[in-house]
Design a protein around this motif. Structure first.
Motif, short mmCIF file in Angstrom:
data_model
loop_
_atom_site.label_atom_id
_atom_site.label_comp_id
_atom_site.label_asym_id
_atom_site.label_seq_id
_atom_site.Cartn_x
_atom_site.Cartn_y
_atom_site.Cartn_z
N GLY A 74 17.85 13.15 17.52
CA GLY A 74 16.52 13.45 18.03
C GLY A 74 16.55 14.33 19.27
N GLU A 75 17.70 14.37 19.97
CA GLU A 75 17.87 15.30 21.09
C GLU A 75 18.02 16.70 20.51
N SER A 76 18.04 17.72 21.34
CA SER A 76 18.16 19.08 20.83
C SER A 76 19.18 19.87 21.64
N ALA A 77 19.67 20.95 21.03
CA ALA A 77 20.61 21.84 21.70
C ALA A 77 20.23 23.28 21.39
N LEU A 78 20.53 24.16 22.34
CA LEU A 78 20.18 25.58 22.21
C LEU A 78 21.20 26.35 21.38
N TYR A 79 20.70 27.30 20.61
CA TYR A 79 21.56 28.26 19.91
C TYR A 79 20.72 29.51 19.66
N LEU A 80 21.16 30.64 20.20
CA LEU A 80 20.47 31.91 20.06
C LEU A 80 18.99 31.82 20.46
N GLY A 81 18.75 31.07 21.51
CA GLY A 81 17.41 31.02 22.09
C GLY A 81 16.48 30.00 21.50
N ARG A 82 16.95 29.23 20.53
CA ARG A 82 16.09 28.21 19.91
C ARG A 82 16.71 26.83 20.07
N HIS A 83 15.85 25.84 20.18
CA HIS A 83 16.31 24.47 20.24
C HIS A 83 16.42 23.90 18.82
N TYR A 84 17.56 23.32 18.53
CA TYR A 84 17.75 22.70 17.21
C TYR A 84 18.03 21.22 17.39
N ARG A 85 17.46 20.44 16.51
CA ARG A 85 17.60 18.99 16.58
C ARG A 85 19.05 18.57 16.36
N LEU A 116 29.93 20.20 22.23
CA LEU A 116 29.50 21.43 21.56
C LEU A 116 30.22 22.68 22.06
N ARG A 117 31.03 22.53 23.08
CA ARG A 117 31.66 23.67 23.72
C ARG A 117 32.47 24.53 22.74
N GLU A 118 33.39 23.90 22.00
CA GLU A 118 34.24 24.68 21.09
C GLU A 118 33.41 25.34 20.00
N TRP A 119 32.37 24.66 19.55
CA TRP A 119 31.49 25.25 18.52
C TRP A 119 30.79 26.49 19.09
N TYR A 120 30.28 26.37 20.30
CA TYR A 120 29.62 27.51 20.94
C TYR A 120 30.60 28.69 21.11
N ILE A 121 31.82 28.40 21.55
CA ILE A 121 32.81 29.46 21.79
C ILE A 121 33.14 30.18 20.47
N GLN A 122 33.29 29.39 19.42
CA GLN A 122 33.56 30.00 18.10
C GLN A 122 32.42 30.92 17.70
N LYS A 123 31.18 30.45 17.86
CA LYS A 123 30.02 31.28 17.49
C LYS A 123 29.89 32.50 18.41
N ALA A 124 30.27 32.36 19.66
CA ALA A 124 30.23 33.50 20.57
C ALA A 124 31.16 34.61 20.07
N HIS A 125 32.34 34.22 19.62
CA HIS A 125 33.26 35.22 19.04
C HIS A 125 32.63 35.88 17.81
N GLU A 126 32.00 35.08 16.97
CA GLU A 126 31.45 35.60 15.71
C GLU A 126 30.23 36.51 15.93
N LYS A 127 29.40 36.16 16.91
CA LYS A 127 28.13 36.87 17.09
C LYS A 127 28.18 37.96 18.16
N ILE A 128 28.88 37.68 19.27
CA ILE A 128 28.81 38.60 20.41
C ILE A 128 29.77 39.79 20.25
N LEU A 129 31.00 39.52 19.85
CA LEU A 129 31.98 40.62 19.81
C LEU A 129 31.59 41.74 18.83
N PRO A 130 31.05 41.44 17.64
CA PRO A 130 30.57 42.55 16.79
C PRO A 130 29.45 43.36 17.44
#
Length: 227
Positions: A74-85, A116-130
């Motif tokens: 029920g809590e939420s976390a940010l990803y690409l500017g949106r809060h996800y449950r 969530l740190r490692e998940w965020y770092i992985q996504k940062a590599h996938e989304k930001i570097l390209p």
């Protein structure tokens, strides 16, 4: 009033630049041969600019006390500017799964700070570097290396060796914020200082520059929260 600053010299640097870090440290990046008297003179000419940076009401304010979110369903976390449950799941799930919700194994929840740190770092590599490569092509610049880093006080940086670094926490921000920070750092490959020419370069590639700067001033602290 005495203005404290730290001098960092480099044989690779040809121009002197001044930065005010988010923890209010003033850093002077100088060529090896620049005399200290010359550095003092330049710092004095920039005193008003430095003062304004040091006393910015939002960008350099002390971080607020962490809101103390609990890692529960029920809590939420940010990803690409949106809060996800967040859904904490009792299952054989061995890693975090994202499908418009964060599915987090129950065994992870004890370590709220890093879950969530490692998940965020992985996504940062996938989304930001390209996006870095894309914007470099658009600007016609060549960087040496692009890296995702764990920086406490900067969203991005461009080094004298033409490396560009980006804070992994940016992955929590909307894409137009990520694009702005990328363009900002790449533009330093064309113009080292924050001159009118520099800002014109950034604006040409990042039309939402002003909105992005305002967003970071108002919401930057949110990106630094654990969850």
């Amino acid at each position: 009033m005495e203005l404290a600053y730290e001098i960092r010299r480099s044989s690779k640097r040809r121009k002197l630049t001044i930065t005010v870090e988010r923890d209010r440290r003033v850093i002077v990046h100088a060529p090896m041969t620049t005399p200290e008297a010359k550095i003092r003179e330049i710092v004095e000419t920039k005193r008003l600019w430095i003062y304004e940076k040091l006393h910015h009401p939002q960008k350099y304010r002390e971080l607020p006390h962490a809101p103390g979110k609990e890692l529960v369903s029920g809590e939420s976390a940010l990803y690409l500017g949106r809060h996800y449950r967040i859904e904490v799941v009792e299952s054989d799930l061995s890693e975090i799964r994202f499908a418009q919700r964060f599915y987090i194994p129950a065994s992870y929840v004890q370590n709220r700070k890093t879950v969530l740190r490692e998940w965020y770092i992985q996504k940062a590599h996938e989304k930001i570097l390209p996006r870095v490569r894309h914007h470099a092509r658009q600007l016609g610049v060549a960087f040496n290396k692009a890296k995702i880093v764990d920086s406490s006080y900067r969203w991005g940086s461009c080094t004298v060796k033409n490396n560009v670094n980006f804070n992994w926490r940016l992955i929590k921000a909307p894409m137009f914020i990520i694009d702005y920070v990328i363009v900002h750092e790449l533009a330093h490959l064309l113009e080292g200082n924050h001159t009118s020419r520099f800002w014109n370069i950034v604006r040409s590639q990042s039309p939402m520059m002003d909105k992005a700067k305002q967003w970071l001033m108002e919401n930057g602290n949110i990106l630094e929260e654990d969850v």
